[in-house]
Scaffold this motif. Structure first.
Motif, PDB file in Angstrom:
ATOM      1  N   VAL A  26       8.413  12.093   5.618  1.00  0.00           N
ATOM      2  CA  VAL A  26       9.650  11.488   6.118  1.00  0.00           C
ATOM      3  C   VAL A  26       9.405  10.192   6.875  1.00  0.00           C
ATOM      4  CG1 VAL A  26      11.643  11.847   7.639  1.00  0.00           C
ATOM      5  CG2 VAL A  26      10.814  13.725   6.212  1.00  0.00           C
ATOM      6  N   ILE A  27       8.274  10.094   7.564  1.00  0.00           N
ATOM      7  CA  ILE A  27       8.015   8.925   8.403  1.00  0.00           C
ATOM      8  C   ILE A  27       6.837   8.098   7.896  1.00  0.00           C
ATOM      9  CG2 ILE A  27       7.358   8.152  10.727  1.00  0.00           C
ATOM     10  CD1 ILE A  27       8.870  10.524  11.848  1.00  0.00           C
ATOM     11  N   TYR A  28       5.661   8.738   7.788  1.00  0.00           N
ATOM     12  CA  TYR A  28       4.450   7.982   7.467  1.00  0.00           C
ATOM     13  C   TYR A  28       4.518   7.309   6.097  1.00  0.00           C
ATOM     14  CZ  TYR A  28      -0.416   6.888   6.471  1.00  0.00           C
ATOM     15  OH  TYR A  28      -1.566   6.227   6.130  1.00  0.00           O
ATOM     16  N   GLN A  29       4.796   8.086   5.057  1.00  0.00           N
ATOM     17  CA  GLN A  29       4.758   7.530   3.699  1.00  0.00           C
ATOM     18  C   GLN A  29       5.782   6.416   3.473  1.00  0.00           C
ATOM     19  OE1 GLN A  29       5.074  10.459   0.575  1.00  0.00           O
ATOM     20  NE2 GLN A  29       4.276   9.059  -0.988  1.00  0.00           N
ATOM     21  N   PRO A  30       7.040   6.592   3.891  1.00  0.00           N
ATOM     22  CA  PRO A  30       7.993   5.490   3.719  1.00  0.00           C
ATOM     23  C   PRO A  30       7.579   4.220   4.468  1.00  0.00           C
ATOM     24  CG  PRO A  30       9.166   7.532   4.137  1.00  0.00           C
ATOM     25  CD  PRO A  30       7.721   7.812   4.390  1.00  0.00           C
ATOM     26  N   LEU A  31       7.105   4.366   5.703  1.00  0.00           N
ATOM     27  CA  LEU A  31       6.673   3.206   6.466  1.00  0.00           C
ATOM     28  C   LEU A  31       5.486   2.515   5.811  1.00  0.00           C
ATOM     29  CD1 LEU A  31       6.911   4.416  10.185  1.00  0.00           C
ATOM     30  CD2 LEU A  31       8.307   2.684   9.079  1.00  0.00           C
ATOM     31  N   PHE A  32       4.531   3.297   5.338  1.00  0.00           N
ATOM     32  CA  PHE A  32       3.359   2.725   4.690  1.00  0.00           C
ATOM     33  C   PHE A  32       3.754   1.960   3.427  1.00  0.00           C
ATOM     34  CE2 PHE A  32      -0.426   2.857   1.968  1.00  0.00           C
ATOM     35  CZ  PHE A  32      -1.390   2.390   2.846  1.00  0.00           C
TER      36      PHE A  32
ATOM     37  N   VAL B  58       5.506   0.508  -6.056  1.00  0.00           N
ATOM     38  CA  VAL B  58       4.791  -0.359  -5.125  1.00  0.00           C
ATOM     39  C   VAL B  58       3.381  -0.595  -5.646  1.00  0.00           C
ATOM     40  CG1 VAL B  58       3.951  -0.655  -2.762  1.00  0.00           C
ATOM     41  CG2 VAL B  58       6.134   0.497  -3.181  1.00  0.00           C
ATOM     42  N   ASN B  59       3.048  -1.840  -5.897  1.00  0.00           N
ATOM     43  CA  ASN B  59       1.733  -2.181  -6.442  1.00  0.00           C
ATOM     44  C   ASN B  59       0.626  -1.934  -5.418  1.00  0.00           C
ATOM     45  OD1 ASN B  59       2.837  -3.062  -8.904  1.00  0.00           O
ATOM     46  ND2 ASN B  59       3.166  -5.126  -8.106  1.00  0.00           N
ATOM     47  N   ASN B  60      -0.502  -1.459  -5.912  1.00  0.00           N
ATOM     48  CA  ASN B  60      -1.666  -1.229  -5.072  1.00  0.00           C
ATOM     49  C   ASN B  60      -2.428  -2.548  -4.923  1.00  0.00           C
ATOM     50  OD1 ASN B  60      -4.108  -0.525  -3.888  1.00  0.00           O
ATOM     51  ND2 ASN B  60      -4.345   1.352  -5.084  1.00  0.00           N
ATOM     52  N   PRO B  61      -2.511  -3.110  -3.707  1.00  0.00           N
ATOM     53  CA  PRO B  61      -3.204  -4.396  -3.543  1.00  0.00           C
ATOM     54  C   PRO B  61      -4.720  -4.279  -3.570  1.00  0.00           C
ATOM     55  CG  PRO B  61      -2.464  -3.599  -1.420  1.00  0.00           C
ATOM     56  CD  PRO B  61      -1.945  -2.612  -2.433  1.00  0.00           C
TER      57      PRO B  61
ATOM     58  N   PHE C 114       4.321   4.513  12.901  1.00  0.00           N
ATOM     59  CA  PHE C 114       3.990   3.108  12.734  1.00  0.00           C
ATOM     60  C   PHE C 114       2.552   2.844  13.171  1.00  0.00           C
ATOM     61  CE2 PHE C 114       5.235  -1.521  13.599  1.00  0.00           C
ATOM     62  CZ  PHE C 114       5.177  -1.828  12.247  1.00  0.00           C
ATOM     63  N   TYR C 115       2.117   3.516  14.212  1.00  0.00           N
ATOM     64  CA  TYR C 115       0.741   3.365  14.683  1.00  0.00           C
ATOM     65  C   TYR C 115      -0.250   3.783  13.594  1.00  0.00           C
ATOM     66  CZ  TYR C 115      -3.557   4.343  17.279  1.00  0.00           C
ATOM     67  OH  TYR C 115      -4.867   4.382  17.699  1.00  0.00           O
ATOM     68  N   TRP C 116      -0.022   4.954  13.009  1.00  0.00           N
ATOM     69  CA  TRP C 116      -0.936   5.446  11.986  1.00  0.00           C
ATOM     70  C   TRP C 116      -0.848   4.621  10.703  1.00  0.00           C
ATOM     71  CZ3 TRP C 116      -4.732   8.139  13.555  1.00  0.00           C
ATOM     72  CH2 TRP C 116      -4.590   9.019  14.642  1.00  0.00           C
ATOM     73  N   VAL C 117       0.336   4.139  10.392  1.00  0.00           N
ATOM     74  CA  VAL C 117       0.512   3.292   9.209  1.00  0.00           C
ATOM     75  C   VAL C 117      -0.301   2.011   9.347  1.00  0.00           C
ATOM     76  CG1 VAL C 117       2.177   1.778   8.059  1.00  0.00           C
ATOM     77  CG2 VAL C 117       2.720   4.173   8.399  1.00  0.00           C
ATOM     78  N   LEU C 118      -0.208   1.372  10.516  1.00  0.00           N
ATOM     79  CA  LEU C 118      -0.963   0.141  10.735  1.00  0.00           C
ATOM     80  C   LEU C 118      -2.467   0.414  10.711  1.00  0.00           C
ATOM     81  CD1 LEU C 118       1.057  -1.768  13.490  1.00  0.00           C
ATOM     82  CD2 LEU C 118       0.770  -2.375  11.097  1.00  0.00           C
TER      83      LEU C 118
ATOM     84  N   ASN D 182      -5.559   5.010   2.120  1.00  0.00           N
ATOM     85  CA  ASN D 182      -4.386   5.810   1.760  1.00  0.00           C
ATOM     86  C   ASN D 182      -3.459   5.124   0.760  1.00  0.00           C
ATOM     87  OD1 ASN D 182      -5.427   7.614   3.577  1.00  0.00           O
ATOM     88  ND2 ASN D 182      -3.723   7.512   5.013  1.00  0.00           N
ATOM     89  N   PHE D 183      -4.017   4.308  -0.131  1.00  0.00           N
ATOM     90  CA  PHE D 183      -3.179   3.695  -1.157  1.00  0.00           C
ATOM     91  C   PHE D 183      -2.672   4.725  -2.162  1.00  0.00           C
ATOM     92  CE2 PHE D 183      -5.671  -0.394  -0.323  1.00  0.00           C
ATOM     93  CZ  PHE D 183      -4.663  -0.889   0.487  1.00  0.00           C
ATOM     94  N   GLU D 184      -3.242   5.920  -2.138  1.00  0.00           N
ATOM     95  CA  GLU D 184      -2.791   6.970  -3.061  1.00  0.00           C
ATOM     96  C   GLU D 184      -1.398   7.472  -2.725  1.00  0.00           C
ATOM     97  OE1 GLU D 184      -5.030   9.002   0.284  1.00  0.00           O
ATOM     98  OE2 GLU D 184      -5.344   7.260  -1.028  1.00  0.00           O
ATOM     99  N   VAL D 185      -0.891   7.176  -1.529  1.00  0.00           N
ATOM    100  CA  VAL D 185       0.448   7.632  -1.155  1.00  0.00           C
ATOM    101  C   VAL D 185       1.523   6.605  -1.519  1.00  0.00           C
ATOM    102  CG1 VAL D 185      -0.492   8.990   0.760  1.00  0.00           C
ATOM    103  CG2 VAL D 185       0.383   6.687   1.199  1.00  0.00           C
ATOM    104  N   LEU D 186       1.124   5.528  -2.181  1.00  0.00           N
ATOM    105  CA  LEU D 186       2.104   4.522  -2.581  1.00  0.00           C
ATOM    106  C   LEU D 186       3.052   5.072  -3.635  1.00  0.00           C
ATOM    107  CD1 LEU D 186      -0.123   1.302  -2.848  1.00  0.00           C
ATOM    108  CD2 LEU D 186       1.516   1.870  -1.051  1.00  0.00           C
ATOM    109  N   TYR D 187       4.310   4.672  -3.557  1.00  0.00           N
ATOM    110  CA  TYR D 187       5.282   5.034  -4.580  1.00  0.00           C
ATOM    111  C   TYR D 187       4.935   4.301  -5.877  1.00  0.00           C
ATOM    112  CZ  TYR D 187       8.009   6.665  -0.543  1.00  0.00           C
ATOM    113  OH  TYR D 187       8.423   7.308   0.597  1.00  0.00           O
TER     114      TYR D 187
END
Length: 244
Positions: free
Chosen positions: A9-15, A132-135, A112-116, A124-129
């Motif tokens: 609900v929080i981490y993945q959307p923010l990331f 969303v392109n993986n940079p 937001f702290y953990w996302v940054l 944690n690019f594996e949690v990208l939707y």
């Protein structure tokens, strides 16, 4: 269970928002992304923060009456509690209104702290939707000179100064009632004054140990809070500024 809810609900959307903006912002400047997302977060939380600031100001305006009640019922704690609650009811003030918004904001700020932290380490690019392109990696050099992955004492000092500015603006005043019943208020005023200086020092100390990306977020958040306080105080005929 809480960890799973927090993640989805929080981490993945923010990331995902963080990485999406990093992909589309010209130059892929992660510092610009941090500032943009911080501003976005403050706008989302603006109504809650408004309630908290207004509640603090209302409580301060009520403090002389509370002090008078403490003097009147200094020998009867039960009657003091009843009279205080009746005063809150009469003045239509919720004493918990300044705390509730902060409690609601806390999980988001933690996310937001953990996302940054993850973004600065290119993790944690594996949690990208899927959209969303993986940079692959994140460039941590911001504005051409600031390494967001390393601590920066100058940024920490600026964050501490902003924290002091914010605290200095808060509506506080010394207790109006003198005498035996005012001892607790005097102690509280002294503690508040100490915290006004201790919190900025702690901000500098902690900020100097964090990656600059997190300190930049801290600085921008505090400056936006100051801006919001200025707006709220202006609309409510200004704060009672601290006088030392």
């Amino acid at each position: 269970m809480f960890s799973a809810i927090f993640h989805s609900v929080i981490y993945q959307p923010l990331f995902n928002v963080l990485i999406f903006l990093y992909n589309i912002i010209p130059g892929q400047d992660f510092g610009v992304v941090i500032i943009f997302v911080t501003v976005l977060m403050r706008l989302i939380l603006w109504p809650l923060s408004n309630k908290s600031i207004k509640a603090q100001k209302s409580m301060q305006g009520l403090q002389p009456k509370i002090n008078a009640l403490k003097e009147q019922y200094k020998d009867n704690k039960e009657k003091l509690a009843q009279a205080t609650m009746e005063l809150y009811k009469t003045e239509k003030i919720n004493p918990f209104a300044s705390c509730l918004p902060l409690l609601i904001q806390l999980p988001i700020l933690m996310g937001f702290y953990w996302v940054l932290s993850a973004g600065l380490k290119s993790q944690n690019f594996e949690v990208l939707y899927s959209f969303v392109n993986n940079p692959g990696t994140i460039k941590t050099l911001a504005f051409g000179f600031l390494d967001l992955s390393r601590s920066n004492i100058i940024l920490a000092v600026l964050a501490g100064a902003a924290q002091f500015w914010q605290a200095k603006m808060l509506p506080t005043q010394p207790p109006a009632v003198k005498g035996e019943g005012s001892k607790d208020e005097s102690m509280t005023a002294m503690m508040n004054k100490q915290m006004m200086y201790m919190m900025p020092l702690m901000t500098v100390f902690i900020g100097a140990t964090l990656p600059a990306g997190l300190t930049l977020y801290w600085l921008i958040t505090t400056l936006l809070t100051v801006l919001q306080q200025v707006i709220v105080f202006k609309k409510t005929n200004g704060p009672a500024i601290i006088k030392n």
